[in-house]
Design a protein around this motif. Structure first.
Motif, PDB file in Angstrom:
ATOM      1  N   ARG A  92       3.561 189.467 162.928  1.00 31.00           N
ATOM      2  CA  ARG A  92       2.542 188.432 163.123  1.00 31.00           C
ATOM      3  C   ARG A  92       1.689 188.334 161.862  1.00 31.00           C
ATOM      4  N   PHE A  93       1.431 187.103 161.420  1.00 31.67           N
ATOM      5  CA  PHE A  93       0.497 186.888 160.324  1.00 31.67           C
ATOM      6  C   PHE A  93      -0.918 186.811 160.881  1.00 31.67           C
ATOM      7  N   TYR A  94      -1.821 187.557 160.267  1.00 32.60           N
ATOM      8  CA  TYR A  94      -3.235 187.471 160.628  1.00 32.60           C
ATOM      9  C   TYR A  94      -4.042 187.603 159.350  1.00 32.60           C
ATOM     10  N   ARG A  95      -4.785 186.543 159.032  1.00 28.97           N
ATOM     11  CA  ARG A  95      -5.570 186.491 157.800  1.00 28.97           C
ATOM     12  C   ARG A  95      -4.709 186.806 156.575  1.00 28.97           C
ATOM     13  N   GLY A  96      -3.517 186.243 156.575  1.00 27.29           N
ATOM     14  CA  GLY A  96      -2.628 186.351 155.429  1.00 27.29           C
ATOM     15  C   GLY A  96      -1.820 187.624 155.329  1.00 27.29           C
ATOM     16  N   GLU A  97      -2.030 188.557 156.245  1.00 31.04           N
ATOM     17  CA  GLU A  97      -1.309 189.829 156.201  1.00 31.04           C
ATOM     18  C   GLU A  97      -0.307 189.896 157.349  1.00 31.04           C
ATOM     19  N   ALA A  98       0.832 190.533 157.104  1.00 26.99           N
ATOM     20  CA  ALA A  98       1.878 190.643 158.119  1.00 26.99           C
ATOM     21  C   ALA A  98       1.726 191.957 158.886  1.00 26.99           C
ATOM     22  N   TYR A  99       1.660 191.852 160.202  1.00 23.95           N
ATOM     23  CA  TYR A  99       1.542 193.018 161.076  1.00 23.95           C
ATOM     24  C   TYR A  99       2.819 193.163 161.899  1.00 23.95           C
ATOM     25  N   CYS A 100       3.411 194.333 161.828  1.00 26.94           N
ATOM     26  CA  CYS A 100       4.642 194.616 162.560  1.00 26.94           C
ATOM     27  C   CYS A 100       4.323 194.782 164.048  1.00 26.94           C
ATOM     28  N   VAL A 101       4.991 194.007 164.896  1.00 28.93           N
ATOM     29  CA  VAL A 101       4.760 194.068 166.344  1.00 28.93           C
ATOM     30  C   VAL A 101       5.547 195.251 166.910  1.00 28.93           C
ATOM     31  N   LEU A 102       4.816 196.251 167.417  1.00 27.63           N
ATOM     32  CA  LEU A 102       5.448 197.467 167.938  1.00 27.63           C
ATOM     33  C   LEU A 102       5.705 197.401 169.440  1.00 27.63           C
ATOM     34  N   ASP A 103       4.763 196.784 170.176  1.00 31.25           N
ATOM     35  CA  ASP A 103       4.849 196.789 171.631  1.00 31.25           C
ATOM     36  C   ASP A 103       3.997 195.634 172.165  1.00 31.25           C
ATOM     37  N   THR A 104       4.516 194.918 173.145  1.00 27.88           N
ATOM     38  CA  THR A 104       3.790 193.759 173.681  1.00 27.88           C
ATOM     39  C   THR A 104       3.397 193.918 175.150  1.00 27.88           C
ATOM     40  N   ALA A 105       3.674 195.047 175.756  1.00 29.61           N
ATOM     41  CA  ALA A 105       3.363 195.241 177.178  1.00 29.61           C
ATOM     42  C   ALA A 105       1.854 195.407 177.378  1.00 29.61           C
ATOM     43  N   GLY A 106       1.240 194.501 178.149  1.00 30.77           N
ATOM     44  CA  GLY A 106      -0.186 194.604 178.456  1.00 30.77           C
ATOM     45  C   GLY A 106      -1.078 194.060 177.367  1.00 30.77           C
ATOM     46  N   PHE A 107      -1.022 194.641 176.195  1.00 29.61           N
ATOM     47  CA  PHE A 107      -1.692 194.126 175.009  1.00 29.61           C
ATOM     48  C   PHE A 107      -0.779 194.410 173.825  1.00 29.61           C
ATOM     49  N   ILE A 108      -1.081 193.846 172.672  1.00 32.08           N
ATOM     50  CA  ILE A 108      -0.150 193.926 171.542  1.00 32.08           C
ATOM     51  C   ILE A 108      -0.533 195.072 170.613  1.00 32.08           C
ATOM     52  N   LEU A 109       0.451 195.886 170.284  1.00 33.76           N
ATOM     53  CA  LEU A 109       0.255 197.000 169.361  1.00 33.76           C
ATOM     54  C   LEU A 109       1.005 196.701 168.071  1.00 33.76           C
ATOM     55  N   TYR A 110       0.333 196.917 166.933  1.00 33.36           N
ATOM     56  CA  TYR A 110       0.917 196.604 165.618  1.00 33.36           C
ATOM     57  C   TYR A 110       0.804 197.802 164.670  1.00 33.36           C
ATOM     58  N   SER A 111       1.596 197.725 163.604  1.00 31.36           N
ATOM     59  CA  SER A 111       1.405 198.633 162.472  1.00 31.36           C
ATOM     60  C   SER A 111       1.410 197.797 161.205  1.00 31.36           C
ATOM     61  N   PHE A 129      -2.953 198.913 164.644  1.00 31.78           N
ATOM     62  CA  PHE A 129      -3.858 197.857 165.074  1.00 31.78           C
ATOM     63  C   PHE A 129      -3.446 197.377 166.462  1.00 31.78           C
ATOM     64  N   TYR A 130      -4.277 196.522 167.056  1.00 32.60           N
ATOM     65  CA  TYR A 130      -3.943 195.941 168.350  1.00 32.60           C
ATOM     66  C   TYR A 130      -4.655 194.599 168.496  1.00 32.60           C
ATOM     67  N   SER A 131      -4.204 193.818 169.465  1.00 35.07           N
ATOM     68  CA  SER A 131      -4.943 192.636 169.902  1.00 35.07           C
ATOM     69  C   SER A 131      -4.804 192.557 171.412  1.00 35.07           C
ATOM     70  N   VAL A 132      -5.836 192.071 172.087  1.00 36.51           N
ATOM     71  CA  VAL A 132      -5.809 192.086 173.555  1.00 36.51           C
ATOM     72  C   VAL A 132      -4.783 191.099 174.108  1.00 36.51           C
ATOM     73  N   ASN A 133      -4.429 190.096 173.316  1.00 36.39           N
ATOM     74  CA  ASN A 133      -3.336 189.196 173.666  1.00 36.39           C
ATOM     75  C   ASN A 133      -2.760 188.616 172.375  1.00 36.39           C
ATOM     76  N   ILE A 134      -1.800 187.722 172.503  1.00 35.05           N
ATOM     77  CA  ILE A 134      -1.060 187.254 171.338  1.00 35.05           C
ATOM     78  C   ILE A 134      -1.876 186.330 170.434  1.00 35.05           C
ATOM     79  N   THR A 135      -2.974 185.765 170.956  1.00 34.78           N
ATOM     80  CA  THR A 135      -3.797 184.865 170.136  1.00 34.78           C
ATOM     81  C   THR A 135      -5.114 185.502 169.694  1.00 34.78           C
ATOM     82  N   ALA A 136      -5.417 186.674 170.219  1.00 39.67           N
ATOM     83  CA  ALA A 136      -6.694 187.332 169.909  1.00 39.67           C
ATOM     84  C   ALA A 136      -6.674 187.942 168.510  1.00 39.67           C
ATOM     85  N   PRO A 137      -7.862 188.206 167.944  1.00 38.87           N
ATOM     86  CA  PRO A 137      -7.934 188.841 166.618  1.00 38.87           C
ATOM     87  C   PRO A 137      -7.236 190.200 166.595  1.00 38.87           C
TER      88      PRO A 137
END
Length: 200
Positions: A92-111, A129-137
């Motif tokens: 996922r791109f967030y503020r120009g940086e790419a975050y690797c999606v590790l897990d999407t169950a419940g909330f999103i976990l990234y590295s 990192f994490y986000s509470v959903n797919i559109t959250a910061p």
């Protein structure tokens, strides 16, 4: 001044190596997620084939990515897309940086690999990192952030605070269950909350 030049050179070398690896390791499961809905449904645009290249232009936080397909170049703004999939791994791109999606169950976990000052230079370190959903910061995975983001989900917060002693433990992975422990706690909390609600 000399240290600044060394740091700049080290950053350039790391980025060039990363770009080469990305350019060489494309296959049919590489493409772009234009929207969050595309990510949810697994719909890829600009799907790359053998010989095609995906250049992320990460050096100095480049604002665009470049796709080279069948000899034609296409530039896309990172701010105008959700992210990309490369060799089956989603980002996922967030503020120009790419975050690797590790897990999407419940909330999103990234590295995300970030350059951290160490000694006389910079060292790449994997951060979580994490986000509470797919559109959250996207937020740093810390105890304080979890407490704030899930303020209304007391049972989950209490479980996290009782099991983990420090921020670094939040990404503990249970190999036997093939699951991040924080995700297990969240799913247990949701299951118990649903069971209590059904009993009322």
């Amino acid at each position: 001044m000399k240290n600044s030049i060394k740091v700049l050179i080290a950053a350039m070398v790391i980025c060039v190596q990363g770009t080469r690896l990305q350019a060489q390791s494309t296959n049919k499961t590489t493409g772009i997620y234009i929207t969050e809905q595309d990510f949810k449904t697994g719909k890829l645009s600009y799907t790359l084939g053998a010989g095609d290249k995906l250049l992320l232009n990460e050096f100095l936080n480049g604002k665009n990515i470049t796709i080279i397909s069948q000899g034609q170049k296409t530039k896309l703004a990172k701010s105008q897309m959700f992210g990309y999939c490369q060799n089956g791994q989603s980002y996922r791109f967030y503020r120009g940086e790419a975050y690797c999606v590790l897990d999407t169950a419940g909330f999103i976990l990234y590295s995300c690999e970030q350059l951290i000052p160490q000694g006389k230079g910079l060292k790449p370190v994997e951060k979580y990192f994490y986000s509470v959903n797919i559109t959250a910061p996207v937020l740093s995975l810390t105890m304080a952030n979890i407490d704030e983001s899930f303020a209304g989900e007391t049972g989950f917060r209490y479980s996290v605070n009782s099991l983990f002693e420090q921020d670094g433990n939040l990404v503990t992975y249970d190999k036997a269950n093939r699951q991040y422990m924080i995700k297990y706690l969240y799913q247990e909390y949701k299951h118990n909350a649903a069971a209590q609600h059904a009993a009322l």
